[in-house]
Design a protein around this motif. Structure first.
Motif, PDB file in Angstrom:
ATOM      1  N   UNK A   1       0.853  -1.191   0.000  1.00  0.00           N
ATOM      2  CA  UNK A   1       0.000   0.000   0.000  1.00  0.00           C
ATOM      3  C   UNK A   1       0.884   1.235   0.000  1.00  0.00           C
ATOM      4  N   UNK A   2       0.509   2.216  -0.842  1.00  0.00           N
ATOM      5  CA  UNK A   2       1.137   3.540  -0.818  1.00  0.00           C
ATOM      6  C   UNK A   2       0.018   4.553  -0.637  1.00  0.00           C
ATOM      7  N   UNK A   3       0.062   5.296   0.459  1.00  0.00           N
ATOM      8  CA  UNK A   3      -0.982   6.281   0.742  1.00  0.00           C
ATOM      9  C   UNK A   3      -0.307   7.626   1.003  1.00  0.00           C
ATOM     10  N   UNK A   4      -0.604   8.618   0.163  1.00  0.00           N
ATOM     11  CA  UNK A   4       0.053   9.926   0.191  1.00  0.00           C
ATOM     12  C   UNK A   4      -0.942  11.009   0.558  1.00  0.00           C
ATOM     13  N   UNK A   5      -0.487  12.020   1.291  1.00  0.00           N
ATOM     14  CA  UNK A   5      -1.372  13.159   1.545  1.00  0.00           C
ATOM     15  C   UNK A   5      -0.754  14.460   1.053  1.00  0.00           C
ATOM     16  N   UNK A   6      -1.558  15.523   1.142  1.00  0.00           N
ATOM     17  CA  UNK A   6      -1.158  16.881   0.733  1.00  0.00           C
ATOM     18  C   UNK A   6      -0.881  16.987  -0.760  1.00  0.00           C
ATOM     19  N   UNK A   7      -1.471  16.116  -1.556  1.00  0.00           N
ATOM     20  CA  UNK A   7      -1.299  16.158  -3.000  1.00  0.00           C
ATOM     21  C   UNK A   7      -2.663  16.416  -3.636  1.00  0.00           C
ATOM     22  N   UNK A   8      -2.745  17.438  -4.484  1.00  0.00           N
ATOM     23  CA  UNK A   8      -4.007  17.807  -5.122  1.00  0.00           C
ATOM     24  C   UNK A   8      -3.961  17.383  -6.586  1.00  0.00           C
ATOM     25  N   UNK A   9      -4.833  16.469  -6.961  1.00  0.00           N
ATOM     26  CA  UNK A   9      -4.860  15.961  -8.333  1.00  0.00           C
ATOM     27  C   UNK A   9      -6.300  15.951  -8.833  1.00  0.00           C
ATOM     28  N   UNK A  10      -6.465  15.617 -10.106  1.00  0.00           N
ATOM     29  CA  UNK A  10      -7.794  15.562 -10.695  1.00  0.00           C
ATOM     30  C   UNK A  10      -7.815  14.454 -11.725  1.00  0.00           C
ATOM     31  N   UNK A  11      -9.026  14.082 -12.168  1.00  0.00           N
ATOM     32  CA  UNK A  11      -9.131  13.130 -13.264  1.00  0.00           C
ATOM     33  C   UNK A  11      -8.432  13.705 -14.492  1.00  0.00           C
ATOM     34  N   UNK A  12      -7.708  12.877 -15.193  1.00  0.00           N
ATOM     35  CA  UNK A  12      -6.920  13.350 -16.321  1.00  0.00           C
ATOM     36  C   UNK A  12      -5.474  13.617 -15.955  1.00  0.00           C
ATOM     37  N   UNK A  13      -5.186  13.686 -14.637  1.00  0.00           N
ATOM     38  CA  UNK A  13      -3.804  13.846 -14.189  1.00  0.00           C
ATOM     39  C   UNK A  13      -3.112  12.488 -14.101  1.00  0.00           C
ATOM     40  N   UNK A  14      -1.806  12.528 -14.190  1.00  0.00           N
ATOM     41  CA  UNK A  14      -0.959  11.370 -13.915  1.00  0.00           C
ATOM     42  C   UNK A  14      -0.035  11.745 -12.773  1.00  0.00           C
ATOM     43  N   UNK A  15       0.437  10.756 -12.043  1.00  0.00           N
ATOM     44  CA  UNK A  15       1.324  11.037 -10.927  1.00  0.00           C
ATOM     45  C   UNK A  15       2.564  10.168 -11.023  1.00  0.00           C
ATOM     46  N   UNK A  16       3.713  10.774 -10.765  1.00  0.00           N
ATOM     47  CA  UNK A  16       4.983  10.065 -10.667  1.00  0.00           C
ATOM     48  C   UNK A  16       5.479  10.216  -9.234  1.00  0.00           C
ATOM     49  N   UNK A  17       5.970   9.139  -8.646  1.00  0.00           N
ATOM     50  CA  UNK A  17       6.403   9.137  -7.257  1.00  0.00           C
ATOM     51  C   UNK A  17       7.889   8.817  -7.199  1.00  0.00           C
ATOM     52  N   UNK A  18       8.668   9.695  -6.596  1.00  0.00           N
ATOM     53  CA  UNK A  18      10.105   9.497  -6.481  1.00  0.00           C
ATOM     54  C   UNK A  18      10.482   8.724  -5.225  1.00  0.00           C
ATOM     55  N   UNK A  19      11.763   8.596  -5.000  1.00  0.00           N
ATOM     56  CA  UNK A  19      12.254   7.853  -3.844  1.00  0.00           C
ATOM     57  C   UNK A  19      12.103   8.674  -2.566  1.00  0.00           C
ATOM     58  N   UNK A  20      11.924   8.015  -1.401  1.00  0.00           N
ATOM     59  CA  UNK A  20      11.717   8.735  -0.135  1.00  0.00           C
ATOM     60  C   UNK A  20      12.889   9.649   0.208  1.00  0.00           C
ATOM     61  N   UNK A  21      12.555  10.779   0.811  1.00  0.00           N
ATOM     62  CA  UNK A  21      13.565  11.720   1.304  1.00  0.00           C
ATOM     63  C   UNK A  21      13.199  12.101   2.727  1.00  0.00           C
ATOM     64  N   UNK A  22      14.048  12.915   3.350  1.00  0.00           N
ATOM     65  CA  UNK A  22      13.806  13.401   4.716  1.00  0.00           C
ATOM     66  C   UNK A  22      13.564  12.227   5.662  1.00  0.00           C
ATOM     67  N   UNK A  23      14.519  11.285   5.676  1.00  0.00           N
ATOM     68  CA  UNK A  23      14.417  10.098   6.539  1.00  0.00           C
ATOM     69  C   UNK A  23      13.142   9.307   6.285  1.00  0.00           C
ATOM     70  N   UNK A  24      12.727   9.280   5.003  1.00  0.00           N
ATOM     71  CA  UNK A  24      11.557   8.487   4.630  1.00  0.00           C
ATOM     72  C   UNK A  24      10.229   9.126   4.929  1.00  0.00           C
TER      73      UNK A  24
END
Length: 476
Positions: A440-463
């Motif tokens: 499971x990957x659950x992210x917050x504080x990200x604002x997206x909409x239908x038609x958007x794509x998302x790319x997720x990078x490697x963890x930073x700030x001690x994960x």
């Protein structure tokens, strides 16, 4: 905590290819006794590359080998290796994005240039990135005014309107400096873009391949191109060719625009007096810039000088495409980076009912993402609650669990994006419902909409957080 990310932006446009390296400064702005609030506090360009003409093969495909060589050379000049790159974006823009192998080059270059998240720009995303690189959004915010930025490259003119720092609208026209090419020595026309040829025919302007031309000969057609730009920002009524020249859509023109800025290669010849041979680049870019500088575009609107001109898109790509997630996230396996995941954004009405309502909405809408009846990887996006109760978290988790049943059969991890800061507790609850057997990957504080794509990078700030690139209208 103060951390830095090294970000790369690579822009392959109709005319030129270039890259920038930027440092993104990340700080925790929360106090010692509250939940961490990590934000990007500063974006600093640390290296601007040389600019090369975008290499195209005889069969009209992008020359991937030359692009890779160019990137290698620039990394060497900057004194960095690809392993040092932590995030970034490759932007294929203008007519180059329409090349047959554009997607292939994009993916190849992403892996070759560094293992970072990647965005391909359609006309709308390109307009936004260029305008931010040019500083239009900052100008509108600082002065509480409205502004349109027109990024004029070789093949297209991308428009973005901001008011008091907020993005209002985007548009794109097939107008650019290399839509008519002229041999520097013989002054013969070597290329005319189909829409420009059509415009010339409709206006009765003589324009043909092999024709020897002077700047005066080209004034009529360039004048028509400038009029179309005037129409695009509402200072001239829309004419009979406007709909034809629009790439995907024009501006809504439902409000007056006070200011204007220009970026892209042509912008240098709007802001600055050109010297030397007007055909030195083998096109009409200099003449187009001169004509815009003398037009109502600069006479009727307040002209703001762009922070970047020819480098606006690539600076925007390197500095403005990356966001970071909230600090209360859940991920059960570090399988990053993850690229090009389409977003299913649920409506508030989908979320306002019980868990069965939420589950039905997800099940019904997942059919949008089926290719040949097979479900591709999809991220589910919800608004969520700012201070959810235990019962509300349970409702969301049960609804997501039931609604994503078909996704559970896929090999991919389940990805949930939440606007409000509840991703950690929601992700852990969802993981428990899955009996700890599905990542499971659950992210917050990200604002997206239908038609958007998302790319997720490697963890930073001690994960604690993940770099995110949100992109729209991806070319395939």
């Amino acid at each position: 905590m103060n951390e830095q990310l090294l970000s790369v932006g690579i822009d392959m446009g109709t005319s030129t290819t270039q890259l920038v390296l930027s440092k993104l400064h990340i700080e925790n702005l929360a106090s010692s006794f509250t939940v961490p609030r990590l934000v990007i506090t500063n974006k600093e360009v640390v290296y601007r590359s040389d600019i090369c003409f975008t290499p195209v093969l005889a069969d009209n495909r992008i020359d991937m080998i030359q692009i890779q060589q160019f990137v290698q050379e620039q990394y060497a000049k900057a004194g960095i290796s690809k392993e040092e790159i932590q995030t970034g974006a490759v932007i294929i823009t203008g007519e180059t994005a329409r090349k047959e192998n554009a997607s292939e080059v994009l993916q190849s270059l992403s892996g070759f240039a560094g293992d970072f998240v990647v965005a391909t720009a359609g006309p709308d995303l390109e307009s936004i990135i260029a305008a931010k690189g040019a500083g239009a959004h900052t100008y509108s915010k600082d002065r509480s005014t409205s502004i349109v930025n027109i990024d004029i490259g070789g093949g297209t003119s991308n428009l973005a309107v901001f008011a008091s720092g907020d993005l209002l609208d985007t548009g794109c026209l097939d107008i650019g400096g290399r839509l008519i090419k002229v041999d520097q020595n013989s002054h013969e026309i070597t290329y005319i873009a189909p829409k420009i040829k059509q415009l010339a025919e409709r206006r009765g302007i003589a324009l043909a391949l092999g024709q020897r031309v002077t700047p005066a000969d080209l004034e009529p057609i360039i004048g028509e191109m400038v009029k179309l730009l005037e129409e695009s920002v509402g200072i001239r009524p829309l004419g009979d060719f406007y709909d034809t020249i629009v790439t995907n859509k024009g501006l809504k023109l439902d409000r007056n625009i006070a200011s204007i800025s220009f970026s892209g290669g042509v912008a240098d010849y709007i802001y600055n007096e050109a010297t030397g041979d007007v055909f030195q680049y083998g096109d009409i870019g200099i003449l187009l810039g001169r004509a815009i500088a003398a037009s109502p575009l600069t006479n009727q609107l307040t002209v703001a000088r762009a922070a970047e001109t020819i480098r606006a898109t690539v600076v925007g790509a390197g500095s403005h495409t990356t966001e970071i997630s909230g600090s209360t996230i859940t991920y059960t396996d570090e399988s990053f980076p993850i690229k090009s995941v389409p977003i299913l954004k649920l409506s508030l009405s989908d979320e306002s009912g019980d868990d069965e309502t939420l589950a039905r909405a997800i099940t019904d809408k997942l059919s949008w993402f089926k290719l040949n009846n097979d479900l591709q990887q999809v991220a589910i996006a919800i608004e969520g609650k700012s201070s959810p109760s235990f019962q509300e978290v349970q409702k969301y988790a049960r609804g997501l669990h039931k609604g994503m049943a078909e996704l559970l059969e896929q090999k991919y991890p389940l990805i949930v994006v939440v606007h409000h800061d509840m991703a950690k507790v929601l992700g852990q609850t969802l993981y428990a419902l899955l009996d700890y057997k599905k990542d499971v990957i659950c992210l917050d504080s990200v604002v997206v909409d239908n038609g958007d794509y998302i790319d997720i990078g490697k963890p930073i700030a001690d994960g604690k957080v993940l770099p995110i690139v949100i992109k729209t209208l991806v070319f395939h």
